[in-house]
Design an enzyme around this catalytic site. Structure first.
Site, PDB file in Angstrom:
ATOM      1  N   GLU A  54       0.806  -1.228   0.000  1.00  0.00           N
ATOM      2  CA  GLU A  54       0.000   0.000   0.000  1.00  0.00           C
ATOM      3  C   GLU A  54       0.839   1.278   0.000  1.00  0.00           C
ATOM      4  O   GLU A  54       0.328   2.349  -0.280  1.00  0.00           O
ATOM      5  CB  GLU A  54      -1.038  -0.020   1.138  1.00  0.00           C
ATOM      6  CG  GLU A  54      -0.532   0.323   2.496  1.00  0.00           C
ATOM      7  CD  GLU A  54      -1.634   0.235   3.563  1.00  0.00           C
ATOM      8  OE1 GLU A  54      -2.682  -0.388   3.339  1.00  0.00           O
ATOM      9  OE2 GLU A  54      -1.414   0.804   4.630  1.00  0.00           O
ATOM     10  N   GLY A  55       2.129   1.169   0.278  1.00  0.00           N
ATOM     11  CA  GLY A  55       2.989   2.349   0.159  1.00  0.00           C
ATOM     12  C   GLY A  55       3.105   2.852  -1.271  1.00  0.00           C
ATOM     13  O   GLY A  55       3.556   3.977  -1.504  1.00  0.00           O
TER      14      GLY A  55
END
Lengths: 256, 317
Positions: A54-55
């Site tokens: 998700e980064g």
């Protein structure tokens, strides 16, 4: 962490959930056991597994011994095919590019709803937990695998707070709420592999881990699982699986 | 809470968007932030957090800041404990999964001294994006049916006028100030961001003012040689502050990783005593040092070198 034979509960979780990932799939993996299990799958049976973090990472190959402490840290980007913004990587879920969402959980209920926000009454909580992160988005939009420790206080009839939606109240309630895609697929614990009834969407046991009997799974669960006598057993973790896992996490960041 | 479009346009029109030098000190940049402002923080968790600018705001005794960030880590603890903020909108708030649940976050939120307003990660991103696009809301397909949505006052269920499908509308975020740390920029504020971009591009374009801190200031010629690397344009930037190691003890992609020994120490003292530990930490690392260099000295040369060696190793393969 208590050792169960020659492996820890976390090692068992990582190996058993890793086996559910298939070569060629795209998996959106959360931090902790999911990150570790997805990375392990790439080294064992799924070299073509595309991992999303998700980064803002698409298709990395995390270096053994350098596991990232969050999915936003630079170690997540090793050998990635693309870096994109957080919003854009999450939108891949909405667009339908993700085969499997894969995360851990603090508390789960009989319909697969996950709570990572509040223990106790949300208005006056006993414990304020860190919250959803991308968990709600992943669980709202993708087919889910959840890896978590099997304890009675974690497996409850109804969660204190639905952070990440499973099948809500069961039956068609998830779809009725507007969540037309995804849903819970498997819950992997240190005792069993669980799935959900096609119609009622209630959790049920699909397989028991080596040495585990049905009664001990029921005793560690806060709702009725209706475990039959003919539940198959999983294959114990092999030497090859455990060796690859320990090479990945020599500092025991996630498999302590 | 959504700004009117007329106000949004008027605020942008009133800014000096010319190609001009904006280099200033941390203290002068802190003076651009008013008590009560909505301050959006760039980076995510322990990565590219604009620690130096937050350090300056806390030292300047700012009050009642409305904070928003994608994911909040130790800086949220310090904003609560210093009294700089009592309200943070974010998707996840704790030091980091390897350090367990933040005792400081728990102390301030469970006692209702401060508020952690929980939004999903994608909804935070889409709110900044709506703000950057100059539209008042964004439709999305997650959060429906959950208690995360149930706790939020400022969202609206919505039936799509084209397909009739159920959607959720989330309101735009147009922060008063965006704080963003970058690897390099020029004196005008053309910023290059290496590696993970997080939500920083949208945050910058959504905000009324942007304060950049940067590891180093490069020439405008260098920027013009590779304009495709510019992620935030000078027209959106109001201040440029050169602060080496400006994210310490957090990470700055390709330059230094998190200062793990220091973050373990922080977790240890705040786990032992949330309120006392964080106060001790603020006194020692935030209020006592005479300047940023003195703060870095306290973090220690061995920790800086370890973080830098690990940080640069990302380019080894």
């Amino acid at each position: 962490m208590s050792r169960n034979g020659s492996y820890t509960a976390s090692e068992l979780l990582a190996v058993m959930s890793c086996r559910l990932l298939k070569d060629g799939q795209t998996v959106f993996a959360g931090v902790g056991i999911p990150l570790l299990a997805a990375t392990l799958a790439q080294r064992l049976h799924a070299p073509g597994l595309t991992i999303l973090f998700e980064g803002g990472v698409l298709g990395p190959f995390v270096v053994a011994g350098e596991l990232p402490p969050s999915t936003n840290e630079q170690r997540c980007t090793r050998r990635a095919n693309m870096l994109l913004t957080i919003t854009d990587v999450l939108l891949l879920l909405q667009r339908g590019y993700v085969d499997v969402g894969f995360m851990g959980g603090a508390q789960i209920d009989c319909h697969g709803n996950l709570n990572s926000s509040f223990i106790g009454d949300p208005a006056k909580p006993k414990i304020r937990l860190p919250g959803t992160g991308g968990g709600n988005d992943i669980a709202s939009l993708a087919q889910m695998i959840v890896a978590m420790k099997h304890e009675k206080r974690r497996f409850v009839e109804k969660v204190d707070f639905i952070t990440s939606p499973g099948f809500l109240d069961g039956d068609t309630s998830r779809r009725d709420s507007g969540l037309v895609a995804g849903g819970m697929y498997r819950v992997v614990t240190d005792l069993a592999v669980l799935g959900f009834d096609d119609k009622s969407k209630r959790m049920k046991v699909l397989a028991l881990h080596p040495g585990v009997v049905g009664r001990s799974v029921q005793d560690n669960t806060g709702f009725d699982l209706g475990i039959g006598s003919d539940v198959p057993a999983t294959e114990p973790p092999s030497e090859r699986e455990l060796r690859a896992l320990r090479e990945l996490d020599p500092d025991r960041l996630y498999i302590a | 809470m959504i700004k009117s479009y007329a106000q949004l346009r008027a605020e942008t029109a009133a800014r000096d968007r010319s190609l001009r030098e904006k280099v200033m000190s941390l203290e002068d940049a802190a003076a651009l932030v008013q008590d009560g402002d909505h301050v959006a923080i760039g980076g995510c968790t322990v990565s590219r957090t604009p620690i130096a600018m937050l350090w300056a705001l806390i030292r300047a005794r700012k009050q009642d800041l409305e904070i928003s960030r994608s994911i909040t880590s130790t800086e949220g603890d310090l904003l609560f404990a210093s009294g700089a903020s009592r309200h943070i909108q974010t998707s996840w708030f704790s030091q980091g999964i390897v350090w367990g649940v933040s005792k400081v976050m728990r102390h301030y939120t469970e006692s209702k001294q401060a508020r952690f307003e929980e939004w999903s990660h994608m909804s935070m991103g889409l709110r900044y994006r709506a703000g950057a696009m100059g539209i008042p809301f964004m439709p999305m397909r997650s959060m429906m049916g959950s208690d995360v949505a149930g706790q939020l006052a400022d969202i609206k269920p919505f039936d799509c006028p084209f397909t009739g499908e159920k959607l959720l509308l989330v309101p735009a975020l147009n922060p008063d100030v965006a704080l963003i740390h970058v690897q390099r920029c020029d004196a005008y504020g053309n910023a290059q961001i290496d590696g993970l971009q997080f939500m920083d591009g949208d945050i910058a374009m959504a905000a009324k003012r942007v304060i950049l801190t940067t590891e180093r200031i490069v020439s405008n010629d260098q920027i013009r040689r590779a304009p495709d690397h510019t992620k935030i344009p000078f027209i959106a930037v109001d201040a440029v502050v050169e602060v080496p190691y400006g994210c310490a003890p957090h990470e700055c992609y390709g330059l230094y990783e998190p200062f793990f020994t220091h973050l373990d120490y922080y977790a240890e003292i705040t786990t032992r005593d949330a309120a006392g530990g964080v106060r001790e930490y603020l006194d020692r690392y935030y209020y006592a040092p005479k300047n940023w260099a003195a703060y870095l000295e306290l973090l220690g040369l061995d920790n800086i070198l370890s973080a830098a060696r690990r940080g640069r190793s990302i380019y080894d393969v």
